[in-house]
Each structure stands twice: as C-alpha cells, then as structure tokens.
Scaffold this active site. Sequence first.
Site, mmCIF file in Angstrom:
data_model
loop_
_atom_site.group_PDB
_atom_site.id
_atom_site.type_symbol
_atom_site.label_atom_id
_atom_site.label_comp_id
_atom_site.label_asym_id
_atom_site.label_seq_id
_atom_site.Cartn_x
_atom_site.Cartn_y
_atom_site.Cartn_z
ATOM 1 C CB ILE A 149 10.935 5.639 -3.695
ATOM 2 C CG1 ILE A 149 10.614 5.838 -2.212
ATOM 3 C CG2 ILE A 149 12.420 5.711 -3.952
ATOM 4 C CD1 ILE A 149 11.189 4.760 -1.280
ATOM 5 C CG ASN A 150 4.769 4.260 -6.148
ATOM 6 O OD1 ASN A 150 4.132 4.019 -5.133
ATOM 7 N ND2 ASN A 150 4.197 4.599 -7.289
ATOM 8 C CE LYS B 255 5.086 8.084 -6.735
ATOM 9 N NZ LYS B 255 3.911 8.542 -5.995
ATOM 10 N N GLY C 24 -4.812 -0.455 -4.365
ATOM 11 C CA GLY C 24 -5.026 -1.013 -5.701
ATOM 12 C C GLY C 24 -5.568 0.010 -6.681
ATOM 13 N N GLY D 7 9.354 9.885 0.062
ATOM 14 C CA GLY D 7 9.492 8.635 0.806
ATOM 15 C C GLY D 7 9.807 8.985 2.248
ATOM 16 C CB CYS E 16 0.773 -0.410 -13.040
ATOM 17 S SG CYS E 16 0.502 1.219 -12.427
HETATM 18 C C1 LIG Z 1 -2.652 5.133 0.663
HETATM 19 C C2 LIG Z 1 -1.637 5.412 -0.414
HETATM 20 C C3 LIG Z 1 -2.056 5.480 -1.744
HETATM 21 C C4 LIG Z 1 -1.135 5.743 -2.767
HETATM 22 N N1 LIG Z 1 -1.578 5.857 -4.052
HETATM 23 C C5 LIG Z 1 -0.701 6.206 -5.037
HETATM 24 C C6 LIG Z 1 -1.153 6.434 -6.385
HETATM 25 O O1 LIG Z 1 -2.348 6.354 -6.681
HETATM 26 N N2 LIG Z 1 -0.227 6.761 -7.323
HETATM 27 C C7 LIG Z 1 1.102 6.901 -7.018
HETATM 28 O O2 LIG Z 1 1.899 7.229 -7.888
HETATM 29 N N3 LIG Z 1 1.556 6.708 -5.755
HETATM 30 C C8 LIG Z 1 0.686 6.371 -4.767
HETATM 31 N N4 LIG Z 1 1.152 6.201 -3.470
HETATM 32 C C9 LIG Z 1 2.581 6.360 -3.192
HETATM 33 C C10 LIG Z 1 2.915 7.757 -2.643
HETATM 34 O O3 LIG Z 1 2.553 8.763 -3.571
HETATM 35 C C11 LIG Z 1 4.401 7.871 -2.301
HETATM 36 O O4 LIG Z 1 5.166 7.632 -3.466
HETATM 37 C C12 LIG Z 1 4.855 6.884 -1.248
HETATM 38 O O5 LIG Z 1 3.846 6.694 -0.286
HETATM 39 C C13 LIG Z 1 6.142 7.301 -0.539
HETATM 40 O O6 LIG Z 1 5.995 8.523 0.149
HETATM 41 P P1 LIG Z 1 5.629 8.620 1.726
HETATM 42 O O7 LIG Z 1 6.578 7.722 2.466
HETATM 43 O O8 LIG Z 1 5.778 10.069 2.068
HETATM 44 O O9 LIG Z 1 4.226 8.131 1.856
HETATM 45 C C14 LIG Z 1 0.233 5.939 -2.445
HETATM 46 C C15 LIG Z 1 0.643 5.864 -1.100
HETATM 47 C C16 LIG Z 1 -0.270 5.618 -0.088
HETATM 48 C C17 LIG Z 1 0.207 5.579 1.335
#
Ligand SMILES: Cc1cc2nc3c(=O)[nH]c(=O)nc-3n(C[C@H](O)[C@H](O)[C@H](O)COP(=O)(O)O)c2cc1C
Lengths: 244, 316
Positions: free
Chosen positions: B207-208, B181, B87, B259, B146
Amino acid sequence: MKQSLLWIEENIPLARDVFRMRLTGDVSGVERPGQFVNLRLEGRFLRRPISVFDRAEDGITLIYKAVGEGTRQLARMTEGEALDALTGLGNGYDLSRAGDSPLLLGGGVGVPPLYWLAKELRGAGKPVCAVLGFGSREDVFAEEEFRALGCDTRVTTVDGSYGRKGFVTDAMPESCSYFYTCGPEPMLRAVWAKTVSEGEFSLEERMGCGFGACMGCTVRTKSGPKRICKDGPVLRKEEILWEE
Amino acid sequence: MGGVTREKEAPRPADADRLRVNLCGTELDNPVIPASGTFGFGLEFAEIYDINILGTFSFKGTTREPRFGNPTPRIAECPAGMINAVGLQNPGVGQVIREELPRLKQVFHKPVMANVSGFSLEEYAETCALLDREPQVGWLEVNISCPNVHGGGMSFGTDPKQAAAVTRAVKAVTRKPVILKLSPNVTDIAEMALACEEAGADGISLINTLQGMRIDLKTRKPVLANLMGGVSGPCVFPVALRMVWQVCRAVRIPVIGMGGISSAEDVLEMMMAGATAVEVGAANLRDPLACRRIIEDLPAAMDRYGIRNIRELGGH
Ligand SMILES: Cc1cc2nc3c(=O)[nH]c(=O)nc-3n(C[C@H](O)[C@H](O)[C@H](O)COP(=O)(O)O)c2cc1C
Ligand SMILES: Cc1cc2nc3c(=O)[nH]c(=O)nc-3n(C[C@H](O)[C@H](O)[C@H](O)COP(=O)(O)OP(=O)(O)OC[C@H]3O[C@@H](n4cnc5c(N)ncnc54)[C@H](O)[C@@H]3O)c2cc1C
Ligand code: FES
C-alpha cells in the site's frame, strides 16, 4: 555518514532541563563543527538529531534540552548504556571564512554546535567573541567552557537575572569579520536583520531520516531547495529565505 | 541431530538461490525492494553499503515538472511509525534522466524501478514515455495516489475508472512492465486492483500511505504544515497485509506487498499473503541498513519456518 554504537560515559544535568552526555566509541564519522548525530531511541520510531558540542579522539559530547518524550527518555539513560547513532551528518560550518575576528552567536540549545567551532577557531589562533543568550539564570550553561578557551564571552538573559539583560543581538560587538549562529528562529531572524557582515546560520527542521533520503526537511533558499539534514543544517546568510 | 536423517534430506539449496523471485519476467536476487520516497536515488545508502545486494529499488516519485513539495514541517512521528507530507518533491523527469540516472548507474548495476506520479493522464503518459527510453529502468511503478487536476481534485487512486484510464495511458507508451501502485484510502481495494488488471497492468504494488494527522498539544495546532499526511511504518503492517491478501485473491498478476515491513519475518508474512516481492519504506529512514539486515536475516528465518525457497510462498 556512519552508523556506530556509542557508549554513555556520563549523562548529567547542567542547567534547567539541560543535560550533558559524553559518548565513547567510533566517532570517525564526525568531521566538522556544526555537524550532528541522529540518535535511535527505544520505542521511538524517528531518531533525534543533536549537534556535536565537542569531539575528542575516542568520543563526543552532546548538550541537549529535555523538551519532549524523546529527549526526556534520553535524559533517563545512564552510564554504560549504548546508543545507536548515525554520525557525521550535515555540512557543518565553513571555518575557512572566519576572517580575523569571528563572532559566535548562540541562543539556548543553539549554543552547543558553537563550542567545538570556537575551539577550532581558537586553535587556529583567532580572537573569538562568543555571545550566549538564555532565558534566565537557571538556563545558563557552557559559559565557563567558552571562557576557558579564551573567548571574549558575553552572556545575556531575557529576564536580566544573569549577565546582560536582553537578547544576543543586544550584546554583540559593532563589527566582526564573519559570524556563525545557531538558536531559536526568532533569534536567527533578529541576527539576520541586525548583522552587517556575512555569516552562516545553523537551522532546524523536523527530520524523517537525517541523511538526505526522504526530502522531509527541505526548505526554499535563494540557491534552490535544500535539505537541512544534508545540504545544511548550515546555510549562508545570503541564501536564506525566511518564510512569510 | 543424527547424521542418518540428514543424509535423507534433499541437499539444501544455496542461500542465493533460495531467495530468487521473478517479478514480471525479470529475475530478482531476492524479493527485497526499498520503497519509493524512502531511498532517494540510492546514493545516500550506497555510502554505507553495497546496494547491489538489493532485489532492486524504487526511486523517488518523479513527475513531469520539478516540484518543491509542501512547506515544512513535513514529518511527524506516531507510535510505531511516522506521517509524511513531503508532497512529491522531485527535480522533474528531465533532470532525473540527465543527472540522477547517470549517477545511479555508477553505484547500482541492476534494473531499477521508476516510480512515477502525475496530475493528469497526459502527464503520466509523457513522464513514462521518457523513462521508457532509459535502459536501466526495469519496471514503471505508477503511483496513483495523486489528485487529478482535471477531476475536481479526486485522487486517481480512489476511482476504479480513473485508475484504469491511467493504466491504459501508460501501457500505450511503454513496453516495460507497468506496476500500478494503489492507495489504501479506499473502501474496496480489490475492485481497484481488478480495474488496473483489466486495463492491462502487469503488476500491482500496495500500500501507499494511509491518511493521518497529529496535533501538537503545546500549540494546539496540527504538526504538519499541510495539516494531513501519509502514515507508514510498523503501525500500518496489519492493514497492509489485509489489503495485499484481498488483492492477491482478486487478480492473477504479480503483487508487491508493502506497508510497515521491518524484519525478515514481516517479509515472509507478506509473501504468505500472496505477494511476489516486497517493498520496505519507512524502516530505511529509522535504520539505513534495514534492507541489508532483512536480506541477511532471510535464510535463517526461512529455516525456522521450514521454507526452502522463498518463491514457494504465496506469489505467482
Ligand atoms: C517520506 C516518504 C516519502 C514517500 N514518497 C513516495 C513517493 O514519492 N512515491 C510513492 O509511490 N510512494 C511514496 N511513499 C510511500 C512508500 O513508498 C510506501 O508505499 C509507504 O511508506 C508504506 O510502506 P512503509 O510502511 O514500509 O513505509 C513515501 C513514503 C515516505 C515515508
Ligand atoms: C540539526 C539539529 C541539531 C540539533 N541540535 C540540538 C542540540 O544540540 N541540543 C538540543 O537540545 N536540541 C537540538 N536539536 C533539537 C532536538 O532535535 C529536538 O529538541 C528533539 O528532536 C526533540 O525530541 P523530543 O522527542 O524530546 O520532542 P517531541 O516534541 O516529542 O518530538 C516529536 C518529533 O518532533 C521532532 N522535533 C521536535 N522538536 C524539534 C526540533 N526543535 N528540531 C527538530 N526536530 C524536532 C522530534 O525529533 C520528533 O521526531 C537539534 C535539531 C536539529 C534539527
Ligand atoms: S530528513 Fe530526510 S532528507 Fe532530511
């Protein structure tokens, strides 16, 4: 924090679903009682946090309960296998506040982090009272180890099948200089409500990393948000805000 | 293994040079960027390796006001991945500038990517305007996953018009490259990327996390206090790769792919889909040395697939 490969020297059942694991290797990252290690398991994405029960020059001992997939997998591992561990995680207990009659209150698998603490306190020549609470006779472990340190050791079971019937709060002494506790949340809440002295609590939260990077484990406290893995797991009584 | 054929080959470029890429006008030593939210402000990782080996990193999502985030449990596990409902906990842009960035400067000597979140256009613009003045900030990465508090809770990231509006609002207050993003929780990801490009975005990252949840069999209740959260980790890699591919074919601006990346091979695959650079998220949590390992493994992985310079892969 350190990342080390630790070797399983022993992994044996101690009580119902509870196992003791001795690990050898570079444990120089493990600094204080109350700290934990975070273990990587094959096929599980997140690591599993487990407290340090005891520490020696060349290794550490853990005591854990098989409660889910990950800890059951850990229980199946055998001597000679290696574990990738992040060590030296968390703040640990503050020994400097123990005073002259420290009290340790442990419930179930909340008992493990208190053993190394008891050892250090006894090493410093302090009389230690340890109250260990379990569900039933089959769940009891570590009683002998605490006795061997010369602690005033009291065991409670909820069903009364061993030791004194009741909860740790039913068997604790009237007063103490300071207390240290770890256990399930209902027990911690009871300890919080029933203790008059100051003390500290070791808390649990589900963790993403275990080393302060992801904000997955943050709780509100009277001194602001705290990450249980990095600013905790040990919080002082006066900082704790129980949710609800 | 005849020496003769070897001599005929052009000299193999130094490893350092083979990894270099250009992200919106700034050279990166390599395309590996820890993703926002999984790397804090770098300090925890600087304890165990020199984080200056990274291309750069994207710091924790920052908002105008401090945010506590969601109650715990915030984390759940799933096969080959995790779900988070943190969050957007962060200390607010003021404290990030006063405390985090000076500390960061001690351990990281490259431009850093500032990840920004907001709940209104004004908030995005104000936060970005403040970060624009920070010399160490090299890029603004604007997270639009968001809800818009003025838009009935609809996410900025699911409506191309709103995504374009955020892009314009941020572009108006900064001269630093602005990277939008994107959220994967849409039906047409290319349309979202195009809307941002047309509104002036300098780059796209994606991706987020994907929306997901878990239920605890013992309690029969959702594991996360927030009920739902964002899925990331290796399980999302094919979905992410597909979306990066689609976006790279729709826009001309550079794309950062992320991702589920956890190995050098994943980096190469993501770049073959067209990404200029990559971000690595959840892998850092499971293995805090993941990014160092990936960077070290890249040259040998490139050799295996006959890649001389990483920039010859899909990117712009
Ligand atoms: C614990 C956690 C916190 C995250 N916080 C943010 C954030 O503050 N802002 C954001 O743009 N993405 C946030 N993400 C998303 C990651 O930056 C990323 O886009 C997403 O996890 C996909 O990549 P991955 O599969 O390598 O984790 C967060 C992901 C995780 C796991
Ligand atoms: C700081 C700390 C120290 C701990 N020390 C000990 C110890 O010394 N001995 C011991 O037996 N147990 C200890 N635990 C609890 C132990 O981490 C969990 O029992 C274990 O993670 C469960 O994993 P699982 O795969 O078997 O269960 P599952 O329910 O299958 O796990 C699913 C996910 O939830 C997490 N999870 C489940 N229960 C807990 C919990 N109680 N706390 C944190 N995360 C949980 C798991 O890590 C995993 O990510 C400690 C927890 C923390 C936070
Ligand atoms: S578990 Fe990641 S910050 Fe505590």
